[in-house]
Design an enzyme around this catalytic site. Structure first.
Site, PDB file in Angstrom:
ATOM      1  N   MET A  30       0.214  -1.425   0.432  1.00  0.00           N
ATOM      2  CA  MET A  30      -0.069   0.304  -0.068  1.00  0.00           C
ATOM      3  C   MET A  30       1.086   1.018  -0.254  1.00  0.00           C
ATOM      4  O   MET A  30       0.519   2.147   0.261  1.00  0.00           O
ATOM      5  CB  MET A  30      -0.906   0.189   1.168  1.00  0.00           C
ATOM      6  N   GLY A  36      11.010  -2.359   5.375  1.00  0.00           N
ATOM      7  CA  GLY A  36      10.718  -3.789   5.208  1.00  0.00           C
ATOM      8  C   GLY A  36       9.782  -4.135   3.737  1.00  0.00           C
ATOM      9  O   GLY A  36      10.208  -5.567   3.611  1.00  0.00           O
ATOM     10  N   HIS A  37       9.610  -3.537   3.272  1.00  0.00           N
ATOM     11  CA  HIS A  37       9.187  -3.273   1.469  1.00  0.00           C
ATOM     12  C   HIS A  37      10.397  -3.781   0.452  1.00  0.00           C
ATOM     13  O   HIS A  37      10.566  -4.173   0.297  1.00  0.00           O
ATOM     14  CB  HIS A  37       8.657  -2.201   1.184  1.00  0.00           C
ATOM     15  N   SER A 186       4.796   1.171   8.206  1.00  0.00           N
ATOM     16  CA  SER A 186       3.968   2.565   7.898  1.00  0.00           C
ATOM     17  C   SER A 186       3.192   3.135   8.818  1.00  0.00           C
ATOM     18  O   SER A 186       3.203   4.524   8.710  1.00  0.00           O
ATOM     19  CB  SER A 186       2.797   2.623   6.951  1.00  0.00           C
TER      20      SER A 186
HETATM   21  O1  PAF Z   1       0.084  -5.661   3.609  1.00  0.00           O
HETATM   22  C1  PAF Z   1      -0.402  -4.901   2.762  1.00  0.00           C
HETATM   23  O2  PAF Z   1      -0.110  -3.545   3.049  1.00  0.00           O
HETATM   24  C2  PAF Z   1      -2.034  -4.971   2.476  1.00  0.00           C
HETATM   25  O3  PAF Z   1      -2.856  -5.559   2.921  1.00  0.00           O
HETATM   26  C3  PAF Z   1      -1.789  -5.848   0.990  1.00  0.00           C
HETATM   27  C4  PAF Z   1      -1.359  -7.475   1.576  1.00  0.00           C
HETATM   28  C5  PAF Z   1      -0.797  -5.400   0.003  1.00  0.00           C
HETATM   29  C6  PAF Z   1      -3.068  -5.573   0.466  1.00  0.00           C
HETATM   30  O4  PAF Z   1      -3.880  -4.439   0.395  1.00  0.00           O
END
Ligand code: PAF
Length: 280
Positions: A30, A36-37, A186
């Site tokens: 999102m 982490g991402h 976030s």
């Molecule tokens: O973990 C997240 O950021 C959200 O829940 C996801 C998996 C992208 C679904 O909108």
């Protein structure tokens, strides 16, 4: 890095890759990307020829009074970070493209979706499962990567993929923590400076509970109660602290070996979740 905004366009690109025999790893997010991402993107690169990242603040997983409007949107910074990590494609769909006004289908992984975070955020996990299923249908990845920080989400997605025979391998990636132990999220951006100093105690409390279990304490209910009490004393408003079986998140029994401790607690206005997996 290609940036694509429509389902029609991304399908074209993916088709070309698939025709050339290339595999695709997918990281749904999102946005407001943090370490982490980026760790998910790195792991994605190890697992396929092509890496697709989506940024979509999914309205259906936010409840009434939650932070959908306020959710941090940092598109340009996110694009820079993904370019640097070497993602191949960033998918930025619009709400109208993802959810047609006639849409009538929702995915719910019954049972687990109503427990733990689901009990405090009704409908949240249906929103997550539905959008992830849709994104899987759009991107058709070979593998998809999710952070272990959202352990209940990860488990629900694995169950959905199993139950609906979706041909994708789900890879869980370890939580990235800041030096204090606070799990990257976030929502950490909502914490005040004072709250940030206290927030790492959530991880400390998980560690204390794990030590008690590893030392032979099998009174899980008492461990949960004590953890809730200490979080309250520190200044959190805990929603739950649960000793669970790692495979399906049922309440752990003394027969279980692979465990996960799940916790959610509010600190001021910020709701934090965390967990700790271990074997005994
Ligand atoms: O973990 C997240 O950021 C959200 O829940 C996801 C998996 C992208 C679904 O909108």
């Amino acid at each position: 890095m290609q940036i694509i905004k429509t389902i029609t366009d991304i399908r074209e690109v993916i088709k070309t890759w698939q025709a050339a025999g290339e595999t695709v790893a997918f990281v749904p997010t999102m946005g407001n990307l943090h370490a982490g991402h980026l760790q998910l993107v790195r792991r994605a690169k190890e697992n396929a020829n092509r890496v697709v990242v989506s940024i979509f603040v999914n309205p259906t997983q936010f409840g009434v009074g939650e932070d959908f409007e306020a959710y941090p949107r940092t598109e340009l910074e996110d694009q820079e970070k993904l370019k640097k990590e070497g993602a191949d494609l960033l998918f930025l769909p619009s709400v109208i493209d993802v959810y047609s006004s006639e849409a009538n289908t929702n995915i719910t992984v019954a049972g687990l979706s109503e427990a733990y975070c689901g009990a405090f955020r009704p409908g949240h996990f249906s929103g997550v499962a539905t959008v992830v299923c849709k994104l899987f249908n759009i991107v058709q990845p070979n593998v998809a990567l999710f952070g272990r920080k959202d352990f209940q989400q990860l488990t629900i997605i694995k169950m959905m993929v199993r139950d609906l025979n979706i041909p994708v391998e789900i890879i869980g990636v370890d939580t990235v923590r800041d030096p204090s132990g606070l799990a990257m999220s976030s929502r950490n951006g909502y914490l005040t400076e004072d709250e940030k100093k206290v927030a790492s105690m959530i991880y400390y409390t998980l560690g204390i509970a794990r030590e008690a279990i590893l030392a032979g304490n099998e009174n899980f209910a008492d461990i949960e109660k004590k953890a809730m009490q200490s979080l309250s004393q520190i200044g959190f408003q805990p929603d739950y602290f649960s000793v669970c079986r790692a495979s399906d998140l049922k309440k752990a029994t003394i027969e279980d070996v692979n465990l996960v401790l799940l916790v959610a607690a509010k600190l001021g206005k910020t709701r934090l979740i965390d967990n700790l997996c271990f074997s005994r």
